[in-house]
Design an enzyme around this catalytic site. Structure first.
Site, PDB file in Angstrom:
ATOM      1  N   ASP A   8       0.875  -1.178   0.000  1.00 20.54           N
ATOM      2  CA  ASP A   8       0.000   0.000   0.000  1.00 20.54           C
ATOM      3  C   ASP A   8       0.915   1.231   0.000  1.00 20.54           C
ATOM      4  O   ASP A   8       2.135   1.112  -0.217  1.00 20.54           O
ATOM      5  CB  ASP A   8      -0.988  -0.043   1.175  1.00 20.54           C
ATOM      6  CG  ASP A   8      -0.318   0.121   2.532  1.00 20.54           C
ATOM      7  OD1 ASP A   8       0.931   0.182   2.579  1.00 20.54           O
ATOM      8  OD2 ASP A   8      -1.041   0.192   3.541  1.00 20.54           O
ATOM      9  N   HIS A   9       0.329   2.403   0.248  1.00 22.37           N
ATOM     10  CA  HIS A   9       1.119   3.636   0.244  1.00 22.37           C
ATOM     11  C   HIS A   9       2.211   3.612   1.320  1.00 22.37           C
ATOM     12  O   HIS A   9       3.320   4.073   1.101  1.00 22.37           O
ATOM     13  CB  HIS A   9       0.205   4.842   0.452  1.00 22.37           C
ATOM     14  CG  HIS A   9      -0.678   4.715   1.648  1.00 22.37           C
ATOM     15  ND1 HIS A   9      -1.724   3.801   1.699  1.00 22.37           N
ATOM     16  CD2 HIS A   9      -0.675   5.328   2.854  1.00 22.37           C
ATOM     17  CE1 HIS A   9      -2.321   3.886   2.878  1.00 22.37           C
ATOM     18  NE2 HIS A   9      -1.694   4.799   3.602  1.00 22.37           N
ATOM     19  N   CYS A  65       3.283  -3.214   4.007  1.00 24.44           N
ATOM     20  CA  CYS A  65       2.364  -2.142   4.400  1.00 24.44           C
ATOM     21  C   CYS A  65       2.987  -1.486   5.630  1.00 24.44           C
ATOM     22  O   CYS A  65       4.173  -1.672   5.883  1.00 24.44           O
ATOM     23  CB  CYS A  65       0.940  -2.658   4.622  1.00 24.44           C
ATOM     24  SG  CYS A  65       0.692  -3.772   6.015  1.00 24.44           S
ATOM     25  N   GLY A  66       2.213  -0.720   6.380  1.00 21.79           N
ATOM     26  CA  GLY A  66       2.805  -0.021   7.520  1.00 21.79           C
ATOM     27  C   GLY A  66       3.372  -0.974   8.555  1.00 21.79           C
ATOM     28  O   GLY A  66       4.498  -0.815   9.030  1.00 21.79           O
ATOM     29  N   THR A  67       2.593  -1.984   8.902  1.00 23.93           N
ATOM     30  CA  THR A  67       3.021  -2.966   9.915  1.00 23.93           C
ATOM     31  C   THR A  67       3.337  -4.337   9.320  1.00 23.93           C
ATOM     32  O   THR A  67       3.887  -5.186  10.023  1.00 23.93           O
ATOM     33  CB  THR A  67       1.895  -3.184  10.941  1.00 23.93           C
ATOM     34  OG1 THR A  67       0.743  -3.650  10.230  1.00 23.93           O
ATOM     35  CG2 THR A  67       1.555  -1.895  11.685  1.00 23.93           C
ATOM     36  N   GLY A  68       2.918  -4.581   8.107  1.00 27.28           N
ATOM     37  CA  GLY A  68       3.008  -5.919   7.499  1.00 27.28           C
ATOM     38  C   GLY A  68       1.809  -6.778   7.858  1.00 27.28           C
ATOM     39  O   GLY A  68       1.597  -7.843   7.262  1.00 27.28           O
ATOM     40  N   GLY A  70      -1.738  -6.024   8.009  1.00 24.68           N
ATOM     41  CA  GLY A  70      -2.936  -5.972   7.164  1.00 24.68           C
ATOM     42  C   GLY A  70      -2.742  -6.698   5.843  1.00 24.68           C
ATOM     43  O   GLY A  70      -3.582  -7.507   5.418  1.00 24.68           O
ATOM     44  N   HIS A  98      10.574 -23.634   8.388  1.00 24.13           N
ATOM     45  CA  HIS A  98       9.550 -24.352   9.156  1.00 24.13           C
ATOM     46  C   HIS A  98       8.149 -24.206   8.571  1.00 24.13           C
ATOM     47  O   HIS A  98       7.367 -25.148   8.591  1.00 24.13           O
ATOM     48  CB  HIS A  98       9.517 -23.842  10.614  1.00 24.13           C
ATOM     49  CG  HIS A  98      10.700 -24.276  11.420  1.00 24.13           C
ATOM     50  ND1 HIS A  98      10.739 -24.214  12.790  1.00 24.13           N
ATOM     51  CD2 HIS A  98      11.913 -24.769  11.030  1.00 24.13           C
ATOM     52  CE1 HIS A  98      11.915 -24.663  13.231  1.00 24.13           C
ATOM     53  NE2 HIS A  98      12.647 -24.988  12.174  1.00 24.13           N
ATOM     54  N   ASN A  99       7.820 -23.004   8.091  1.00 25.97           N
ATOM     55  CA  ASN A  99       6.439 -22.728   7.672  1.00 25.97           C
ATOM     56  C   ASN A  99       6.247 -22.802   6.162  1.00 25.97           C
ATOM     57  O   ASN A  99       5.125 -22.639   5.685  1.00 25.97           O
ATOM     58  CB  ASN A  99       5.995 -21.341   8.168  1.00 25.97           C
ATOM     59  CG  ASN A  99       6.291 -21.135   9.643  1.00 25.97           C
ATOM     60  OD1 ASN A  99       7.125 -20.309  10.010  1.00 25.97           O
ATOM     61  ND2 ASN A  99       5.646 -21.914  10.493  1.00 25.97           N
ATOM     62  N   ARG A 132       9.393 -33.211   9.872  1.00 26.41           N
ATOM     63  CA  ARG A 132       8.265 -33.043  10.791  1.00 26.41           C
ATOM     64  C   ARG A 132       7.375 -31.864  10.413  1.00 26.41           C
ATOM     65  O   ARG A 132       6.205 -31.815  10.807  1.00 26.41           O
ATOM     66  CB  ARG A 132       8.771 -32.882  12.228  1.00 26.41           C
ATOM     67  CG  ARG A 132       9.491 -31.569  12.500  1.00 26.41           C
ATOM     68  CD  ARG A 132      10.159 -31.554  13.862  1.00 26.41           C
ATOM     69  NE  ARG A 132      10.665 -30.251  14.259  1.00 26.41           N
ATOM     70  CZ  ARG A 132      11.814 -29.716  13.836  1.00 26.41           C
ATOM     71  NH1 ARG A 132      12.563 -30.374  12.979  1.00 26.41           N
ATOM     72  NH2 ARG A 132      12.211 -28.534  14.258  1.00 26.41           N
ATOM     73  N   HIS A 133       7.926 -30.940   9.637  1.00 27.69           N
ATOM     74  CA  HIS A 133       7.139 -29.763   9.265  1.00 27.69           C
ATOM     75  C   HIS A 133       6.116 -30.073   8.167  1.00 27.69           C
ATOM     76  O   HIS A 133       5.138 -29.349   8.007  1.00 27.69           O
ATOM     77  CB  HIS A 133       8.060 -28.630   8.824  1.00 27.69           C
ATOM     78  CG  HIS A 133       9.053 -28.245   9.882  1.00 27.69           C
ATOM     79  ND1 HIS A 133       8.675 -27.682  11.092  1.00 27.69           N
ATOM     80  CD2 HIS A 133      10.398 -28.390   9.925  1.00 27.69           C
ATOM     81  CE1 HIS A 133       9.754 -27.491  11.832  1.00 27.69           C
ATOM     82  NE2 HIS A 133      10.819 -27.907  11.148  1.00 27.69           N
ATOM     83  N   ARG A 136       2.596 -30.528   9.444  1.00 29.45           N
ATOM     84  CA  ARG A 136       1.981 -29.265   9.891  1.00 29.45           C
ATOM     85  C   ARG A 136       1.545 -28.419   8.703  1.00 29.45           C
ATOM     86  O   ARG A 136       0.487 -27.786   8.737  1.00 29.45           O
ATOM     87  CB  ARG A 136       2.975 -28.512  10.777  1.00 29.45           C
ATOM     88  CG  ARG A 136       3.248 -29.311  12.049  1.00 29.45           C
ATOM     89  CD  ARG A 136       4.559 -29.015  12.695  1.00 29.45           C
ATOM     90  NE  ARG A 136       4.815 -29.944  13.800  1.00 29.45           N
ATOM     91  CZ  ARG A 136       5.985 -30.092  14.401  1.00 29.45           C
ATOM     92  NH1 ARG A 136       7.018 -29.369  14.018  1.00 29.45           N
ATOM     93  NH2 ARG A 136       6.118 -30.956  15.378  1.00 29.45           N
TER      94      ARG A 136
HETATM   95  C1  RB5 Z   1      -2.093   2.406   6.524  1.00 29.95           C
HETATM   96  O1  RB5 Z   1      -2.205   3.600   7.211  1.00 29.95           O
HETATM   97  C2  RB5 Z   1      -1.848   1.255   7.495  1.00 29.95           C
HETATM   98  O2  RB5 Z   1      -2.971   1.027   8.271  1.00 29.95           O
HETATM   99  C3  RB5 Z   1      -1.439   0.006   6.735  1.00 29.95           C
HETATM  100  O3  RB5 Z   1      -0.309   0.286   5.993  1.00 29.95           O
HETATM  101  C4  RB5 Z   1      -1.081  -1.219   7.553  1.00 29.95           C
HETATM  102  O4  RB5 Z   1      -0.176  -0.898   8.571  1.00 29.95           O
HETATM  103  C5  RB5 Z   1      -2.187  -2.055   8.004  1.00 29.95           C
HETATM  104  O5  RB5 Z   1      -2.003  -3.165   8.536  1.00 29.95           O
END
Ligand code: RB5
Length: 146
Positions: A8-9, A65-68, A70, A98-99, A132-133, A136
């Site tokens: 995203d942005h 994304c911002g946190t990865g 979403g 593993h995953n 073993r993985h 799973r």
């Molecule tokens: C966008 O503002 C933010 O919410 C998105 O990038 C992300 O962090 C969501 O999980």
């Protein structure tokens, strides 16, 4: 390898950097957007990367994304996808070993660029350990049908 990228942005700048790195390393890059800092919705890009990987258009995906979080949730809703949010080299390596993760997700607002570049390297060069993985991963695959 062919690698699909999406963001995203908030992840746009990091995605651009990671795409450059992958190209310089000789990979084939499929950039599915976003293509600017204009606000967009991460589910659209998580879905696009997930479908490119699940459909065989790409071997792996990279999603930012911002946190990865979403964009990983969105990608994980596509059948066959195992998208992992990673925070360092160790989590990136274990996501493969593993995953058997097929998409690596980054939080651009949380991670330094050098950490992300090294984590991407670790992800690409690691192999699924099997053993073993396998059992799973088979259970994860079964959840796709539930
Ligand atoms: C966008 O503002 C933010 O919410 C998105 O990038 C992300 O962090 C969501 O999980």
């Amino acid at each position: 390898m062919k690698i699909a990228l999406g963001s995203d942005h908030a992840g746009f700048k990091l995605k651009t950097l990671l795409a450059e790195k992958l190209k310089n390393d000789g990979h084939d890059v499929l950039d599915l957007g976003a293509y600017s800092l204009d606000p967009v919705d991460y589910p659209d890009f998580g879905e696009a990367v997930g479908k490119a990987v699940a459909g065989g258009e790409a071997d792996f995906g990279v999603a930012c994304c911002g946190t990865g979080i979403g964009i990983s949730i969105a990608a994980n809703k596509v059948k066959g996808i195992r998208a992992a949010v990673v925070h360092d080299v160790t989590s990136a390596m274990l996501a493969r070993e593993h995953n058997n993760a097929n998409i690596i997700c980054f939080g651009a607002r949380l991670l330094g660029e050098s950490v992300a570049l090294d984590a991407l390297d670790a992800f690409i060069s690691a192999d699924f350990e099997g053993g073993r993985h396998e059992r799973r991963i088979a259970k994860l695959t079964a959840l796709d049908a539930s």
